[in-house]
Design a protein around this motif. Structure first.
Motif, PDB file in Angstrom:
ATOM      1  N   MET A   1       0.853  -1.231   0.043  1.00 40.83           N
ATOM      2  CA  MET A   1      -0.048   0.123  -0.015  1.00 40.83           C
ATOM      3  C   MET A   1       1.029   1.161  -0.035  1.00 40.83           C
ATOM      4  N   LEU A   2       0.982   1.949  -0.771  1.00 38.74           N
ATOM      5  CA  LEU A   2       1.531   3.294  -1.183  1.00 38.74           C
ATOM      6  C   LEU A   2       0.866   4.332  -0.341  1.00 38.74           C
ATOM      7  N   PRO A   3       1.636   4.939   0.259  1.00 33.37           N
ATOM      8  CA  PRO A   3       0.971   6.327   0.955  1.00 33.37           C
ATOM      9  C   PRO A   3       0.576   7.604   0.003  1.00 33.37           C
ATOM     10  N   THR A   4      -0.034   8.307   0.621  1.00 35.32           N
ATOM     11  CA  THR A   4      -0.623   9.494  -0.155  1.00 35.32           C
ATOM     12  C   THR A   4       0.511  10.251  -0.773  1.00 35.32           C
ATOM     13  N   ILE A   5       1.595  10.629  -0.162  1.00 34.87           N
ATOM     14  CA  ILE A   5       2.658  11.602  -0.597  1.00 34.87           C
ATOM     15  C   ILE A   5       3.788  10.420  -0.935  1.00 34.87           C
ATOM     16  N   LEU A   6       4.385  10.620  -2.217  1.00 36.01           N
ATOM     17  CA  LEU A   6       5.305   9.655  -2.837  1.00 36.01           C
ATOM     18  C   LEU A   6       6.658  10.118  -2.672  1.00 36.01           C
ATOM     19  N   ASP A   7       7.473  10.211  -1.452  1.00 39.20           N
ATOM     20  CA  ASP A   7       8.391  10.673  -1.138  1.00 39.20           C
ATOM     21  C   ASP A   7       9.413   9.439  -1.606  1.00 39.20           C
ATOM     22  N   LEU A   8      10.713  10.203  -1.615  1.00 37.65           N
ATOM     23  CA  LEU A   8      11.540   8.762  -2.138  1.00 37.65           C
ATOM     24  C   LEU A   8      11.682   7.761  -1.506  1.00 37.65           C
ATOM     25  N   ALA A   9      11.775   7.980  -0.144  1.00 35.83           N
ATOM     26  CA  ALA A   9      12.098   6.717   0.806  1.00 35.83           C
ATOM     27  C   ALA A   9      10.873   5.740   0.706  1.00 35.83           C
ATOM     28  N   SER A  10       9.690   6.331   0.561  1.00 37.70           N
ATOM     29  CA  SER A  10       8.465   5.295   0.184  1.00 37.70           C
ATOM     30  C   SER A  10       8.438   4.701  -0.753  1.00 37.70           C
ATOM     31  N   VAL A  11       8.830   5.366  -1.750  1.00 36.96           N
ATOM     32  CA  VAL A  11       8.584   4.546  -3.224  1.00 36.96           C
ATOM     33  C   VAL A  11       9.690   3.577  -3.289  1.00 36.96           C
TER      34      VAL A  11
ATOM     35  N   THR B   1      -0.581  13.940   8.666  1.00 35.88           N
ATOM     36  CA  THR B   1       0.092  13.144   9.623  1.00 35.88           C
ATOM     37  C   THR B   1       1.097  12.267   9.099  1.00 35.88           C
ATOM     38  N   ALA B   2       1.636  12.281   7.904  1.00 31.27           N
ATOM     39  CA  ALA B   2       2.902  11.803   7.456  1.00 31.27           C
ATOM     40  C   ALA B   2       3.988  12.147   8.213  1.00 31.27           C
ATOM     41  N   THR B   3       4.825  11.327   8.736  1.00 25.20           N
ATOM     42  CA  THR B   3       6.303  11.313   9.232  1.00 25.20           C
ATOM     43  C   THR B   3       7.287  11.576   8.190  1.00 25.20           C
ATOM     44  N   LEU B   4       8.140  12.369   8.311  1.00 29.40           N
ATOM     45  CA  LEU B   4       9.306  12.615   7.502  1.00 29.40           C
ATOM     46  C   LEU B   4      10.294  11.522   7.572  1.00 29.40           C
TER      47      LEU B   4
ATOM     48  N   GLY C   1       3.341  17.041   8.638  1.00 29.45           N
ATOM     49  CA  GLY C   1       3.403  16.152   7.430  1.00 29.45           C
ATOM     50  C   GLY C   1       4.083  16.479   6.241  1.00 29.45           C
ATOM     51  N   MET C   2       3.512  16.180   5.129  1.00 28.88           N
ATOM     52  CA  MET C   2       4.164  16.717   3.715  1.00 28.88           C
ATOM     53  C   MET C   2       2.825  16.772   2.710  1.00 28.88           C
ATOM     54  N   GLY C   3       2.933  17.730   2.082  1.00 23.37           N
ATOM     55  CA  GLY C   3       1.725  18.253   1.172  1.00 23.37           C
ATOM     56  C   GLY C   3       0.564  17.920   1.760  1.00 23.37           C
ATOM     57  N   LYS C   4      -0.502  17.391   1.178  1.00 25.58           N
ATOM     58  CA  LYS C   4      -1.834  17.134   1.946  1.00 25.58           C
ATOM     59  C   LYS C   4      -2.010  16.291   2.908  1.00 25.58           C
ATOM     60  N   ASP C   5      -1.042  15.504   3.087  1.00 24.31           N
ATOM     61  CA  ASP C   5      -1.069  14.492   4.203  1.00 24.31           C
ATOM     62  C   ASP C   5      -0.441  15.111   5.601  1.00 24.31           C
TER      63      ASP C   5
END
Length: 603
Positions: free
Chosen positions: A1-11, A456-459, A450-454
């Motif tokens: 499951m991909l997060p809302t914000i597609l930061d490099l580490a998540s991808v 709650t996201a953790t950097l 968070g990051m962008g519209k999310d």
């Protein structure tokens, strides 16, 4: 499951876990279909072209994350050439079909990134608000009544909405920073000339800069490093001369009360004050400075002869297609007719006089922390007074390129109702691009929004930017000097410490060198090789110890620049090619540590 914000580490983590670039492209296709903002893109890469790009990547580099930006989706402001997609600058009659990529696009694609489309912008990159386009106005991801910021409007929204991992904008007056502030993003504005503009439709050619919108400072810096580098086809391209800044207790310049202007927006002013408090908590010395000469320089960009550069960029097209211009854009550009060569020289003299005045302020501080934009407006408010209200957005951004500065914009939090975001930016002298990053990243991480519209996201920790003190130098170690290896004590006993564990890019092979005591590997770069990279560590050494350490390295080992998978290029251990002839190729193990653990008896 991909997060809302597609930061490099998540991808990258998703790819490591088994996701395919083809899977991600399908996700991008669906996200773009479901987007509630139809004005973000002018041209999307077709679904089949995205799938083919993923298949081409897998054929070229089948190992996950084997290129610095392997399978990373990005969006491109539509004044930057992408072969296969039209360039319009948000003016359909101006459109053309480039046969080759802009330099920055070619470099990003070579690193494995995939273009998902061309984004909307204030026409001909003239504006800071995002409403001056025949394709509509992209909106803030937090409230569709509000502007997204411009001119790189669609680029910011694409990242903040989770449609791309990063995007490219351009910045003449603040277009790579204001949209970041309005969408809870990071905006990286390089020093003019650091990133080449070949293949970019100019706004003001002498001060234009290609910029990056990203979820974190670390992501944005890594992407900028891949794009940067001299290109002689750009008359304003320059070789970088990195500048250092204090890392322990930086002197951070903040606005004096007499130079504060928030146009009645007390919420943004309160967030600026809160940012000052956070900077102080991080160890900064807060120093009020006189913004007046910077402000006066900023005024030259639109109220001086530099507006004539905008006419120079499109004069032939304007002569035949004046009716195809956005009315506000046309008014601004045609205003250039009021300036002549004498005015241009007088403007240059005025700028240089102001530059001399700013030198006294730079003596007081190491870098500036300013509001990215002092306020924001609804689309309706902006369209009711498009030139004056647009100018409010640029009060603290317009000077940066005229005065040859680097800048990083980061989120500064939300208003008291948790409704709309604001931002602050860190501005330093030329080529402080890397030096600004650790403090900017630390400030972003203190926020927790968070990051962008999310929100709650953790950097991610993987994107953290660690400072290297002025008296320390980084070095990449590959084998016996790794943590817990036989020679690691040579680093620790002189006060060295580890900065990070990472990988080289995909062009390196690792060999087990015969007859070495203790056993050592040899790292060799082969430009046409495509592997998965080799695990290495980056250590920091005191400058004197670094010199002694390098002097004692035995042949056939030596030092040279090593490209890392995050875009960094750092001095490290390399091996002469002749020494690996007949040596065992151990690249498949991914690094010396893995080889030792599995084959210690075979060394």
């Amino acid at each position: 499951m991909l997060p809302t914000i597609l930061d490099l580490a998540s991808v990258r983590n998703a790819y490591k876990a088994g996701l395919s670039p083809l899977d991600l492209m399908e996700e991008i296709i669906e996200r773009c279909k479901a987007s509630d903002d139809p004005a973000v893109f002018i041209t999307l890469t077709s679904p089949e072209a995205l799938r083919q790009a993923a298949r081409d990547l897998l054929a070229k580099a089948p190992e996950p994350n084997s290129l610095p930006l392997w399978g990373i989706p990005f969006a491109v402001k539509d004044n930057i050439d992408v072969a296969g997609l039209p360039t319009t600058a948000a003016c359909p009659a101006f459109a053309y079909h480039p046969e080759v990529d802009a330099t920055v696009i070619a470099r990003l694609r070579a690193a494995g990134a995939i273009v998902i489309g061309k984004t909307n912008l204030d026409q001909f990159a003239t504006g800071l608000n995002g409403t001056r386009s025949p394709h509509g106005a992209p909106r803030s991801v937090f409230d569709r009544a509000y502007v997204s910021g411009g001119s790189s409007s669609g680029s910011a929204v694409a990242v903040a909405a989770g449609l791309a991992s990063f995007s490219l904008g351009t910045d003449t007056a603040g277009s790579g920073r204001v949209p970041a502030a309005f969408n809870n993003l990071v905006g990286i504005k390089p020093t003019p000339g650091l990133v080449p503009n070949v293949g970019v439709v100019p706004a003001c050619r002498s001060v234009d800069v290609v910029t990056v919108f990203a979820a974190t400072v670390g992501d944005g810096i890594a992407i900028r490093r891949i794009m940067e580098g001299y290109d002689g086809r750009d008359p304003f391209s320059r070789e970088a001369t990195p500048a250092a800044l204090p890392s322990a207790r930086p002197r951070v310049g903040v606005l004096e009360s007499t130079e504060r202007e928030f146009y009645g927006n007390g919420q943004v002013e309160a967030l600026y004050d809160a940012a000052i408090d956070r900077a102080r908590s991080l160890g900064a010395e807060i120093v009020p400075f006189d913004y007046a000469p910077f402000r006066q320089a900023a005024e030259l960009l639109y109220s001086g002869p530099w507006v004539a550069e905008r006419l120079a960029a499109v004069k032939d097209f304007l002569a035949t297609n004046a009716g195809d211009f956005d009315p506000t854009v046309r008014t601004i550009i045609e205003g250039a007719r009021g300036y002549d060569a004498v005015a241009a020289f007088e403007g240059k003299y005025r700028l240089e006089a102001l530059r001399q005045k700013t030198k006294a302020e730079w003596q007081k501080v190491d870098f500036l922390m300013l509001p990215t934009s002092p306020t924001t407006y609804t689309v309706e408010e902006m369209q009711a007074d498009p030139i004056v209200r647009n100018s409010h957005f640029g009060r603290y951004t317009n000077f940066a390129n005229l005065l040859d500065c680097a800048a990083i914009a980061v989120p500064a939090g939300f208003d008291a109702k948790g409704h709309l975001p604001a931002g602050v930016m860190f501005v330093g002298p030329a080529f402080t691009d890397d030096a600004l990053a650790p403090f900017a990243d630390a400030m972003h991480r203190t926020l927790g929004d968070g990051m962008g519209k999310d929100r709650t996201a953790t950097l991610p920790e993987a994107s953290r930017v660690e400072p290297v003190p002025d008296d320390m130098l980084p070095i990449v170690v590959v084998g016996a000097h790794l943590t817990d290896m036989p020679l690691n004590h040579e680093l620790t006993r002189v006060g060295g410490y580890k900065l990070k564990t990472c990988r080289t890019d995909n062009s390196y092979r690792l060999f087990a060198l015969p007859d070495t005591v203790p056993p050592k590997p040899g790292l060799v770069r082969e430009p046409h090789f495509s592997g998965a990279g080799v695990e290495v560590e980056v250590w920091a050494l005191p400058a004197e110890a670094f010199a002694r350490f390098v002097q004692k390295i035995p042949a056939p080992l030596g030092v040279g620049k090593i490209m890392l998978d995050d875009g960094d290029c750092i001095t490290g251990f390399l091996c002469e090619a002749h020494a690996v002839v007949g040596a065992r190729d151990i690249t498949e193990f991914g690094g010396w540590r893995h080889f030792v653990l599995s084959h210690s008896s075979a060394i």
